[in-house]
Design a protein around this motif. Structure first.
Motif, PDB file in Angstrom:
ATOM      1  N   VAL A 175       0.821  -1.210   0.000  1.00 12.82           N
ATOM      2  CA  VAL A 175       0.000   0.000   0.000  1.00 12.82           C
ATOM      3  C   VAL A 175       0.860   1.267   0.000  1.00 12.82           C
ATOM      4  N   PHE A 176       1.874   1.325   0.860  1.00 15.29           N
ATOM      5  CA  PHE A 176       2.645   2.566   0.944  1.00 15.29           C
ATOM      6  C   PHE A 176       3.597   2.747  -0.230  1.00 15.29           C
ATOM      7  N   THR A 177       3.994   1.664  -0.871  1.00 16.97           N
ATOM      8  CA  THR A 177       4.760   1.802  -2.112  1.00 16.97           C
ATOM      9  C   THR A 177       3.889   2.488  -3.161  1.00 16.97           C
ATOM     10  N   LEU A 178       2.622   2.079  -3.237  1.00 16.40           N
ATOM     11  CA  LEU A 178       1.711   2.668  -4.216  1.00 16.40           C
ATOM     12  C   LEU A 178       1.310   4.095  -3.841  1.00 16.40           C
ATOM     13  N   VAL A 179       1.096   4.357  -2.553  1.00 12.66           N
ATOM     14  CA  VAL A 179       0.780   5.730  -2.112  1.00 12.66           C
ATOM     15  C   VAL A 179       1.922   6.663  -2.495  1.00 12.66           C
ATOM     16  N   ASN A 180       3.152   6.255  -2.198  1.00  7.61           N
ATOM     17  CA  ASN A 180       4.313   7.093  -2.521  1.00  7.61           C
ATOM     18  C   ASN A 180       4.445   7.298  -4.026  1.00  7.61           C
ATOM     19  N   GLN A 181       4.170   6.263  -4.787  1.00  5.96           N
ATOM     20  CA  GLN A 181       4.236   6.364  -6.251  1.00  5.96           C
ATOM     21  C   GLN A 181       3.198   7.362  -6.761  1.00  5.96           C
ATOM     22  N   ILE A 182       1.983   7.282  -6.240  1.00 10.15           N
ATOM     23  CA  ILE A 182       0.921   8.204  -6.644  1.00 10.15           C
ATOM     24  C   ILE A 182       1.308   9.637  -6.291  1.00 10.15           C
ATOM     25  N   GLN A 183       1.789   9.846  -5.071  1.00 14.78           N
ATOM     26  CA  GLN A 183       2.125  11.202  -4.647  1.00 14.78           C
ATOM     27  C   GLN A 183       3.331  11.764  -5.391  1.00 14.78           C
ATOM     28  N   THR A 184       4.200  10.897  -5.870  1.00 18.02           N
ATOM     29  CA  THR A 184       5.363  11.346  -6.631  1.00 18.02           C
ATOM     30  C   THR A 184       4.995  11.676  -8.075  1.00 18.02           C
ATOM     31  N   GLU A 185       4.140  10.849  -8.671  1.00 12.91           N
ATOM     32  CA  GLU A 185       3.844  10.975 -10.102  1.00 12.91           C
ATOM     33  C   GLU A 185       2.690  11.926 -10.416  1.00 12.91           C
ATOM     34  N   GLU A 186       1.771  12.124  -9.473  1.00 17.74           N
ATOM     35  CA  GLU A 186       0.593  12.968  -9.720  1.00 17.74           C
ATOM     36  C   GLU A 186       0.771  14.318  -9.023  1.00 17.74           C
ATOM     37  N   PRO A 187       0.897  15.407  -9.795  1.00 18.54           N
ATOM     38  CA  PRO A 187       1.116  16.720  -9.174  1.00 18.54           C
ATOM     39  C   PRO A 187      -0.142  17.330  -8.540  1.00 18.54           C
ATOM     40  N   ASP A 188      -1.314  16.905  -8.958  1.00 21.86           N
ATOM     41  CA  ASP A 188      -2.585  17.461  -8.489  1.00 21.86           C
ATOM     42  C   ASP A 188      -3.004  16.751  -7.195  1.00 21.86           C
ATOM     43  N   GLY A 189      -3.071  17.506  -6.099  1.00 15.58           N
ATOM     44  CA  GLY A 189      -3.403  16.930  -4.798  1.00 15.58           C
ATOM     45  C   GLY A 189      -4.767  16.258  -4.753  1.00 15.58           C
ATOM     46  N   ALA A 190      -5.774  16.879  -5.381  1.00 18.75           N
ATOM     47  CA  ALA A 190      -7.119  16.289  -5.388  1.00 18.75           C
ATOM     48  C   ALA A 190      -7.120  14.958  -6.135  1.00 18.75           C
ATOM     49  N   LYS A 191      -6.381  14.897  -7.242  1.00 22.34           N
ATOM     50  CA  LYS A 191      -6.287  13.642  -7.992  1.00 22.34           C
ATOM     51  C   LYS A 191      -5.489  12.604  -7.209  1.00 22.34           C
ATOM     52  N   GLN A 192      -4.504  13.057  -6.424  1.00 26.41           N
ATOM     53  CA  GLN A 192      -3.758  12.129  -5.562  1.00 26.41           C
ATOM     54  C   GLN A 192      -4.720  11.429  -4.606  1.00 26.41           C
ATOM     55  N   VAL A 193      -5.564  12.212  -3.953  1.00 27.29           N
ATOM     56  CA  VAL A 193      -6.516  11.641  -2.995  1.00 27.29           C
ATOM     57  C   VAL A 193      -7.405  10.628  -3.703  1.00 27.29           C
ATOM     58  N   GLU A 194      -7.948  11.011  -4.843  1.00 21.13           N
ATOM     59  CA  GLU A 194      -8.849  10.123  -5.583  1.00 21.13           C
ATOM     60  C   GLU A 194      -8.135   8.834  -5.994  1.00 21.13           C
ATOM     61  N   LYS A 195      -6.905   8.942  -6.468  1.00 24.17           N
ATOM     62  CA  LYS A 195      -6.157   7.760  -6.895  1.00 24.17           C
ATOM     63  C   LYS A 195      -5.777   6.873  -5.704  1.00 24.17           C
ATOM     64  N   ILE A 196      -5.441   7.490  -4.580  1.00 25.29           N
ATOM     65  CA  ILE A 196      -5.115   6.704  -3.382  1.00 25.29           C
ATOM     66  C   ILE A 196      -6.345   5.925  -2.922  1.00 25.29           C
ATOM     67  N   VAL A 197      -7.487   6.569  -2.903  1.00 27.30           N
ATOM     68  CA  VAL A 197      -8.730   5.899  -2.508  1.00 27.30           C
ATOM     69  C   VAL A 197      -9.024   4.743  -3.458  1.00 27.30           C
ATOM     70  N   ALA A 198      -8.937   4.987  -4.749  1.00 21.37           N
ATOM     71  CA  ALA A 198      -9.201   3.933  -5.727  1.00 21.37           C
ATOM     72  C   ALA A 198      -8.233   2.760  -5.537  1.00 21.37           C
ATOM     73  N   MET A 199      -6.970   3.067  -5.277  1.00 20.71           N
ATOM     74  CA  MET A 199      -5.970   2.017  -5.063  1.00 20.71           C
ATOM     75  C   MET A 199      -6.297   1.217  -3.810  1.00 20.71           C
ATOM     76  N   LEU A 200      -6.639   1.886  -2.710  1.00 25.20           N
ATOM     77  CA  LEU A 200      -6.941   1.186  -1.461  1.00 25.20           C
ATOM     78  C   LEU A 200      -8.145   0.262  -1.610  1.00 25.20           C
ATOM     79  N   LEU A 201      -9.152   0.715  -2.332  1.00 22.16           N
ATOM     80  CA  LEU A 201     -10.342  -0.108  -2.536  1.00 22.16           C
ATOM     81  C   LEU A 201     -10.063  -1.256  -3.508  1.00 22.16           C
ATOM     82  N   ALA A 202      -9.255  -0.999  -4.526  1.00 20.91           N
ATOM     83  CA  ALA A 202      -8.882  -2.068  -5.464  1.00 20.91           C
ATOM     84  C   ALA A 202      -8.007  -3.115  -4.771  1.00 20.91           C
ATOM     85  N   PHE A 203      -7.126  -2.670  -3.875  1.00 22.76           N
ATOM     86  CA  PHE A 203      -6.287  -3.604  -3.116  1.00 22.76           C
ATOM     87  C   PHE A 203      -7.175  -4.562  -2.322  1.00 22.76           C
ATOM     88  N   ALA A 204      -8.174  -4.030  -1.651  1.00 21.36           N
ATOM     89  CA  ALA A 204      -9.089  -4.867  -0.876  1.00 21.36           C
ATOM     90  C   ALA A 204      -9.860  -5.815  -1.786  1.00 21.36           C
TER      91      ALA A 204
END
Length: 191
Positions: free
Chosen positions: A67-96
């Protein structure tokens, strides 16, 4: 008989434990049941793990690393904070969605009656996720997105949404997907 690579049996034990957690009835997993599923003695399990708690720690480490490897990747690659949140949420739900047994660990369901430090560690994971979401929310607010919102309150509401989806997924016997209708549900948080 071919020799196993170092750590291979340990990984196999964790995979079988995770698959046993996918049982929607959520029956208590004992080392005896786990050993029987692996067709080994309980003593063989203890050659790789000092305790059942250590086995669950192995699952938690897998979750944290993934999870934190993907969170860090999202926060590094996506400059838009709102899109970061959305992508992190989508990743967490897809992981589950992909890791049903791990969902029971994420919500603490599989940790009931286990060593209480395991639940404390999961609580810490949730806090770290909330902190990452808060960081992304602050970035979004600095850029003018999510006007009038408090980053801490927003991040808390988002992590509660994620945990609620995880919980609903596990308690439905893994029938109600955490990613179901996500784009529509996300509109509540999109600002």
């Amino acid at each position: 008989m071919a020799k196993r690579a170092p750590g291979e049996r340990r990984k196999e034990i964790l995979q079988v434990l995770a698959s046993m957690l996918e049982n929607p009835k959520g029956e208590k997993i004992t080392t005896a049941l786990l050993a029987a599923r692996l067709d080994v003695s309980e003593a063989a399990l203890y050659r790789h793990f000092a305790s059942k708690a250590q086995m669950f720690e192995g699952l938690i480490e897998f979750i944290e690393e993934s999870v934190f490897t993907l969170v860090n990747q999202i926060q590094t690659e996506e400059p838009d904070g709102a899109k970061q949140v959305e992508k992190i949420v989508a990743m967490l739900l897809a992981f589950a969605h992909k890791n049903q047994g791990m969902t029971r660990v994420l919500i603490g369901d599989a940790l009931v009656n286990e060593d209480e430090r395991l639940q404390a560690r999961m609580n810490q994971l949730h806090d770290r996720l909330e902190s990452s979401l808060r960081q992304s929310a602050r970035l979004a607010m600095t850029a003018g997105a999510l006007p009038g919102l408090d980053a801490a309150a927003y991040a808390n509401a988002v992590i509660c949404f994620v945990a609620g989806r995880w919980h609903q997924f596990a308690k439905s016997g893994f029938r109600k997907s955490p990613i179901e209708n996500l784009p529509q549900a996300w509109q509540v948080f999109a600002g």
